[in-house]
Design a protein around this motif. Structure first.
Motif, short mmCIF file in Angstrom:
data_model
loop_
_atom_site.label_atom_id
_atom_site.label_comp_id
_atom_site.label_asym_id
_atom_site.label_seq_id
_atom_site.Cartn_x
_atom_site.Cartn_y
_atom_site.Cartn_z
N ALA A 1 0.71 -1.21 -0.01
CA ALA A 1 0.20 -0.01 -0.23
C ALA A 1 0.63 1.36 0.08
CB ALA A 1 -1.04 -0.19 1.16
N ILE A 2 0.37 2.29 -0.63
CA ILE A 2 1.12 3.49 -0.75
C ILE A 2 -0.03 4.55 -0.53
CG2 ILE A 2 2.29 5.19 -2.11
CD1 ILE A 2 3.24 2.92 -3.86
N VAL A 3 0.21 5.49 0.65
CA VAL A 3 -0.69 6.51 1.07
C VAL A 3 -0.57 8.00 0.19
CG1 VAL A 3 -1.45 8.00 2.87
CG2 VAL A 3 -0.69 5.56 3.16
N LEU A 4 -1.74 8.04 -0.55
CA LEU A 4 -1.66 9.52 -1.18
C LEU A 4 -2.28 10.54 -0.30
CD1 LEU A 4 -2.84 8.21 -4.74
CD2 LEU A 4 -0.60 8.55 -3.74
N SER A 5 -1.54 11.72 0.15
CA SER A 5 -2.24 12.60 1.04
C SER A 5 -2.23 13.93 0.38
CB SER A 5 -1.48 12.71 2.52
OG SER A 5 -1.61 13.59 3.14
N GLY A 6 -3.56 14.56 0.58
CA GLY A 6 -3.89 15.86 0.18
C GLY A 6 -5.44 16.10 0.30
N PHE A 7 -5.61 17.66 0.55
CA PHE A 7 -6.67 18.14 1.06
C PHE A 7 -7.61 18.13 -0.38
CE2 PHE A 7 -4.65 22.00 -0.48
CZ PHE A 7 -5.72 22.67 -0.75
N ASP A 8 -7.07 18.14 -1.62
CA ASP A 8 -8.03 18.34 -2.74
C ASP A 8 -8.35 17.10 -3.32
OD1 ASP A 8 -9.02 18.90 -5.14
OD2 ASP A 8 -8.06 20.66 -5.60
N PRO A 9 -9.63 16.54 -3.45
CA PRO A 9 -9.85 15.18 -3.90
C PRO A 9 -9.51 15.02 -5.42
CG PRO A 9 -11.58 16.05 -2.78
CD PRO A 9 -10.65 17.16 -2.96
N VAL A 10 -9.41 16.19 -6.09
CA VAL A 10 -9.34 16.01 -7.58
C VAL A 10 -7.90 15.73 -7.81
CG1 VAL A 10 -9.27 17.38 -9.67
CG2 VAL A 10 -11.17 17.77 -8.35
N ARG A 11 -6.88 16.30 -7.15
CA ARG A 11 -5.50 15.88 -7.06
C ARG A 11 -5.20 14.59 -6.82
NH1 ARG A 11 -2.92 21.30 -3.93
NH2 ARG A 11 -3.80 22.79 -5.16
N ARG A 12 -5.84 14.13 -5.63
CA ARG A 12 -5.50 12.73 -5.15
C ARG A 12 -5.89 11.56 -6.34
NH1 ARG A 12 -8.46 14.30 -0.42
NH2 ARG A 12 -10.03 12.64 -0.63
N GLU A 13 -7.17 12.03 -6.91
CA GLU A 13 -7.87 11.20 -8.18
C GLU A 13 -6.75 11.12 -9.29
OE1 GLU A 13 -10.49 8.43 -9.83
OE2 GLU A 13 -10.13 9.20 -7.78
N ILE A 14 -6.39 12.43 -9.52
CA ILE A 14 -5.26 12.47 -10.64
C ILE A 14 -3.93 11.60 -10.15
CG2 ILE A 14 -3.65 13.96 -11.70
CD1 ILE A 14 -5.89 16.15 -11.65
N ALA A 15 -3.63 11.57 -8.96
CA ALA A 15 -2.19 10.99 -8.70
C ALA A 15 -2.63 9.64 -8.59
CB ALA A 15 -2.00 11.49 -7.21
N ARG A 16 -3.80 9.06 -8.04
CA ARG A 16 -4.12 7.61 -7.97
C ARG A 16 -4.14 7.00 -9.23
NH1 ARG A 16 -8.06 4.24 -8.99
NH2 ARG A 16 -9.51 5.79 -9.43
N LEU A 17 -4.78 7.78 -10.44
CA LEU A 17 -4.97 7.32 -11.64
C LEU A 17 -3.62 7.26 -12.59
CD1 LEU A 17 -8.38 8.92 -12.86
CD2 LEU A 17 -7.88 6.55 -12.32
N ALA A 18 -2.73 8.21 -11.96
CA ALA A 18 -1.48 8.46 -12.67
C ALA A 18 -0.64 7.03 -12.23
CB ALA A 18 -0.75 9.73 -12.49
N LEU A 19 -0.62 7.00 -11.03
CA LEU A 19 0.25 5.94 -10.21
C LEU A 19 -0.21 4.62 -10.79
CD1 LEU A 19 0.74 6.59 -6.54
CD2 LEU A 19 2.41 5.62 -8.41
N HIS A 20 -1.43 4.48 -11.08
CA HIS A 20 -2.03 3.04 -11.49
C HIS A 20 -1.42 2.70 -13.09
CE1 HIS A 20 -4.68 -0.27 -12.35
NE2 HIS A 20 -5.22 0.36 -13.85
N GLN A 21 -1.55 3.86 -14.10
CA GLN A 21 -0.87 3.79 -15.28
C GLN A 21 0.55 3.54 -15.46
OE1 GLN A 21 -2.21 6.67 -18.13
NE2 GLN A 21 -4.38 6.66 -17.73
N LEU A 22 0.98 4.14 -14.51
CA LEU A 22 2.80 3.97 -14.45
C LEU A 22 3.18 2.78 -13.94
CD1 LEU A 22 3.70 7.50 -12.80
CD2 LEU A 22 4.23 6.70 -14.92
N VAL A 23 2.42 2.10 -12.94
CA VAL A 23 2.75 0.82 -12.46
C VAL A 23 2.32 -0.25 -13.42
CG1 VAL A 23 2.13 -0.88 -10.47
CG2 VAL A 23 2.66 1.36 -10.04
N THR A 24 1.09 -0.10 -13.94
CA THR A 24 0.70 -1.20 -15.10
C THR A 24 1.82 -0.89 -16.30
OG1 THR A 24 -1.39 -0.66 -14.51
CG2 THR A 24 -1.03 -1.58 -16.45
#
Length: 516
Positions: free
Chosen positions: A248-271
């Protein structure tokens, strides 16, 4: 003798040859004539057959033409018979109407004479009645000592006083009854509305967990000397915490849009497996466009689900952005959908336009998700946005008045205000501390962004660190140190915060070329 015999033989041969040749010619001539006669007979028969065929063809065409003419003549005869029949019917009808008219005229003349006689009698009666009325009025005036006008004025005044007294009594009764029943009816409408809408409440947080298949991927995400994770944090504005938590990796940020962008970007990079700074920036840029498309799709789907049609595309985009925003810990899109349904139900209970009410309820918080976020209350800003995109005045007023910033001008405004309160007042629906926390982090970012040369600002670690990215062509290394000091001093003087805040100014110089 031999010569004579020879000449005689020659002559005899010539005569025989002539007769033989003549006979052969005649035989051939007879044969030719016979063949000619046979051929002539054949030609004659062919011509006779062709003539017969032509004759039959002409006869058939003539018969067809005659039949068509006969059919047309038959149709014309039928039409003439129909017209003649219609003409006879019209003539009979006209004759009947003429007789009826003559009879009606006679009856009308008789009635007119009777009416004239009756009118004369009525006029005589009216004259007699007027004469008697004048005599009675004169007698009443002589008896009472008042004129007719004075008596009429006195009667009107007395009736007016009685009417006012009765009206005031009736009004007082209605007011008392309304006071007794108003609270009861209002509570009944509100309770019915709440009972008919049951929506789950979810409290937003500021952390997203990104699951990975194995801990080996953590090293690739961090990169050599941490360059990958720094590039990812700089591109997304989200703090990426890689610790001992398994898979597990924790993405921390108060803006949900930024967290969603980071999550999707990490998913594409790892894949994909290719993780390096240039690839990270490319993927983050692509994911931002995908999230923008998803925002628009969410807005369209929400409008379709609620049956709200004809919205401006920019309003649809703002509705989609609500999915990634929270209000006091309550998801803004979920809250707006709930308010829209509550407004529609309450409007139907009160006999108002349910479509307008649902539209106003859905749009009442669009002032919380604008792109520029000017210094205006969100209700007033939402009203101005609705006016900009040609919404109806009643809906704009309901948006602007749901926190009493502007005066209410229609019944939609109090309905939206009440439904907004119902949606947010339920136990557990909102959490004040989350909203104040988000506002504090947003103010922190805006303060740093106001300095010249600053490109991006990200508040991370729950507001304990502020990362400021500056342009290398606008600020030097020495100026970066001064900027860090100035921002820290500004925050210290103007903001209230727990503990301490670390200000990190990042100035990065990149040289890019392409090998072709």
């Amino acid at each position: 003798m031999e010569i004579i015999y020879a000449i005689s033989g020659f002559l005899l041969g010539g005569v025989l040859s002539y007769f033989l040749w003549d006979r052969a010619l005649k035989s051939k001539k007879r044969k030719i004539i016979k063949e000619a006669e046979v051929e002539g007979e054949v030609i004659k028969k062919d011509k006779i057959l062709q003539a017969k065929e032509k004759f039959l063809q002409l006869k058939t065409e003539h018969e067809k033409f005659i039949n068509e003419k006969n059919n047309k003549v038959g149709l014309l005869e039928n039409k003439l018979k129909q017209k003649e029949s219609a003409f006879l019917q019209r003539r009979d009808e006209l004759q009947r109407k003429v007789k009826e008219f003559e009879q009606t005229k006679k009856e009308t003349d008789t009635i007119r004479e009777n009416l004239t006689n009756q009118l004369n009698v009525v006029q005589q009666k009216e004259e007699e009645l007027d004469k008697m009325h004048r005599q009675q009025v004169e007698q009443l005036e002589a008896i009472s000592g008042l004129s007719a006008e004075e008596a009429k004025n006195q009667l009107v005044e007395s009736l007016k006083g009685e009417a006012q007294t009765e009206a005031m009594s009736y009004i007082n009764e209605i007011m008392e009854e309304a006071k007794l029943t108003a609270n009861k009816e209002a509570k009944k409408v509100v309770v019915k509305t709440i009972q008919r809408v049951a929506t789950e409440t979810a409290i937003e947080n500021s952390v997203t967990i990104f699951h990975i298949e194995s801990d080996e991927i953590k090293g690739r995400i961090i990169g050599r000397e941490g360059r990958n994770i720094r590039a990812l944090e700089a591109a997304t504005g989200v703090e990426i915490i890689v610790d001992d938590t398994p898979e597990a990796i924790v993405l921390s940020g108060f803006d949900p849009v930024r967290r969603e962008i980071a999550r999707l970007a990490l998913h594409q990079l790892v894949t994909d497996g290719r993780i390096h700074p240039a690839r990270i920036e490319e993927v983050v840029s692509k994911v931002k466009r995908q999230v923008e498309e998803e925002i628009i799709e969410t807005g369209k789907r929400t409008a379709i689900d609620l049956g709200v049609h004809g919205l401006h595309p920019e309003l649809i985009r703002m509705i989609g952005k609500m999915k990634y925003r929270s209000s006091y810990g309550q998801n803004l899109l979920q809250h707006s959908r709930e308010v829209a349904n509550l407004c529609a139900i309450m409007a139907s209970e009160l006999g108002l336009n349910t479509k307008w009410a649902k539209r106003a309820g859905l749009l009442h918080d669009i002032g919380k998700v604008p792109d520029d976020e000017p210094e205006l209350p969100h209700a007033v800003l939402g009203m101005k946005l609705a006016e900009k995109f040609k919404e109806k005045p009643e809906i704009c007023n309901a948006i602007g008045a749901h926190h009493d910033e502007v005066e209410m001008q229609s019944l939609l405004a109090p309905i939206v205000q009440v439904c907004d309160a119902i949606s947010g007042a339920r136990p557990g629906a909102r959490r004040e501390i989350v909203e104040s926390y988000i506002k504090r982090l947003k103010a922190l970012e805006d303060l740093a962004l106001s300095y010249p040369g600053v490109l991006k600002t990200y508040a991370i670690q729950a507001g304990r660190e502020l990362r400021v990215i500056v342009g290398s062509d606008k600020i030097s290394d020495k100026e970066s140190e001064q900027l860090s000091y100035d921002i820290a001093k500004h925050i210290q003087d103007e903001m209230t915060y727990p503990g301490q805040i670390k200000i990190t100014v990042i100035r990065e110089l990149r040289a890019v070329n392409y090998a072709k």
